[in-house]
Design an enzyme around this catalytic site. Structure first.
Site, PDB file in Angstrom:
ATOM      1  CB  VAL A  84      55.635  44.602  39.631  1.00  0.00           C
ATOM      2  CG1 VAL A  84      56.595  44.954  38.558  1.00  0.00           C
ATOM      3  CG2 VAL A  84      54.429  43.825  38.725  1.00  0.00           C
ATOM      4  CE1 TYR A 123      45.925  42.394  40.874  1.00  0.00           C
ATOM      5  CE2 TYR A 123      45.577  43.819  42.992  1.00  0.00           C
ATOM      6  CZ  TYR A 123      46.266  42.788  42.157  1.00  0.00           C
ATOM      7  OH  TYR A 123      47.523  42.473  42.699  1.00  0.00           O
ATOM      8  CG  PHE A 409      43.491  35.012  50.483  1.00  0.00           C
ATOM      9  CD1 PHE A 409      43.887  35.129  49.239  1.00  0.00           C
ATOM     10  CD2 PHE A 409      42.012  35.453  50.723  1.00  0.00           C
ATOM     11  CE1 PHE A 409      43.213  35.596  48.166  1.00  0.00           C
ATOM     12  CE2 PHE A 409      41.311  36.033  49.590  1.00  0.00           C
ATOM     13  CZ  PHE A 409      42.019  36.161  48.468  1.00  0.00           C
TER      14      PHE A 409
END
Length: 409
Positions: A84, A123, A409
């Site tokens: 963001v 998260y 990743f």
């Protein structure tokens, strides 16, 4: 001006990825890195938030399968490239992207979403639990020795150019996938990721070097590393930075680590991502001089509780009713009966009384067998509603080896 969230178009990639780099400090990646990530990215699974012509939020999802306890592979969305813009914080942009992304993952029929986090506090509120950890070591190789088991005398080591050894190394890596929960089955192109070697990330060390371990002419392991020469008043004080070590048997694994710890003119060996139960811990002569540290690695989110719990195997028979809380993905909320063992499992809706009360975040943490439900209960994050149910489920969810994510990743 209102922002717009939409699927990325190929023509927008350069701007989108440039904004991702800016959010992570504004240091441009090498052309080789940027090109590889553009080729690996799945544009149709990538989203952006736009404020007029400016991209102010990014998120993508790779197509993976994750190894789970029992040797199964579970389809998973590999959440990646989340950012963001600093100018647009605290406006709900991240939440809107997480909302859209989990809805998409559900529509794709993938029971799991997985990610690695730049900051571990981000998260959990979206239902992700920390399911694997990684160990780093800083070995004082001037004092620590590595013991080797029988069979080491049959292992031959030889240097090869990194590119020349790439295919042999990849074949070894592919044979290890599934040996631990948390490893990724990947698509074509990912074999190029471990070969990236930008100068900016060497910290003055050599280009990546590669050594193959062979037995009877067959490659049974490899090590890739950097050598950073240094000199102090007392003499040579170089260091080895380990990138990858894999082997198909204990002897080859030990021989590779012995080699790394005995390279001339060096006194330190650093490795930043090993499983927390790495056999190396039992091979070194002095664990206190190995600078062991543990941090979070793979975060797991059950997108479809029933499908996810049915997709893995269980180390002991289990028949337990879970009362699942999931405010962010309410389709998961309610009671689920999990029945399973080492051969298979089912997980269906039920009206039976609950045995355990657990949030989807805790199920994510326990999913790969590296975090026990009992330890989560001791932290007040799982509640036992039927006596004995916690121990039964905690044993069943376990894994005989620690889960591990070998690469990001």
């Amino acid at each position: 001006m209102a922002t717009e969230l939409r699927v990325l178009q190929q023509s927008e990639w350069d701007h989108w990825y440039g904004r991702l780099e800016l959010a992570f400090g504004g240091v441009d990646e090498s052309p080789a890195e940027r090109k590889l990530w553009e080729e690996l990215a799945e544009i149709e699974r990538s989203i952006g938030v736009w404020d007029g012509d400016e991209c102010v939020g990014t998120a993508g999802a790779f197509t993976f399968s994750v190894s789970a306890p029992g040797g199964t592979f579970v389809p998973a969305a590999g959440v990646t490239m989340v950012s963001v813009a600093a100018t647009h914080r605290r406006r709900g942009i991240l939440r809107s992207m997480m909302r859209r992304q989990l809805d998409d993952v559900r529509s794709w029929g993938e029971p799991l979403a997985v990610l690695t986090a730049s900051e571990p506090v981000i998260y959990g509120r979206f239902g992700y639990g920390i399911a694997t950890h990684q160990m780093s070591l800083e070995i004082d190789s001037s004092r620590v020795r590595v013991a080797v088991p029988p069979g080491a005398e049959d292992v031959r080591l030889r240097f090869v150019p990194v590119a020349e050894g790439a295919e042999a190394c990849e074949q070894v890596y592919r044979r290890t996938i599934g040996s631990r929960p948390g490893m990724l089955a990947r698509g074509t192109g990912w074999e190029r990721l471990p070969l990236l070697d930008p100068t900016s990330e060497r910290d003055g060390a050599s280009p990546m070097q590669c050594v193959l371990a062979e037995r009877d002419g067959r490659v049974v392991g490899y090590a890739r590393f950097h050598n950073k020469p240094a000199w102090a008043a007392a003499g040579a004080d170089g260091s080895i930075s380990v990138r990858h070590v894999e082997a198909l048997d204990p002897a080859a694994y030990a021989v590779l680590w012995r080699f790394l710890c005995e390279i001339d003119l060096t006194s330190t060996v650093r490795s930043h991502n090993r499983p927390v139960d790495d056999p190396l811990l039992h091979l070194v002569t002095d664990i206190r001089r190995c600078g062991v540290r543990v941090r979070d690695s793979l975060h797991v989110r059950l997108v479809d509780v029933g499908a996810a719990l049915a997709a893995r195997r269980y180390t002991a028979p289990v028949d337990v009713v879970l009362d699942v809380e999931d405010a962010f993905c309410p389709w998961n909320e309610g009671r689920w009966r999990l029945t399973g063992d080492a051969k298979g499992a089912s997980c269906e809706r039920t009206r039976d009384a609950a045995d355990l009360a657990v949030s989807v975040r805790e199920l994510g943490a326990a999913y790969l067998g590296g975090v026990s439900l009992s330890s989560l209960a001791a932290a007040g994050r799982v509640r036992e509603l039927r006596k004995g149910a916690l121990a039964e489920a905690s044993v069943a969810f376990g894994s005989d080896v620690a889960p591990w994510l070998p690469h990001g990743f």
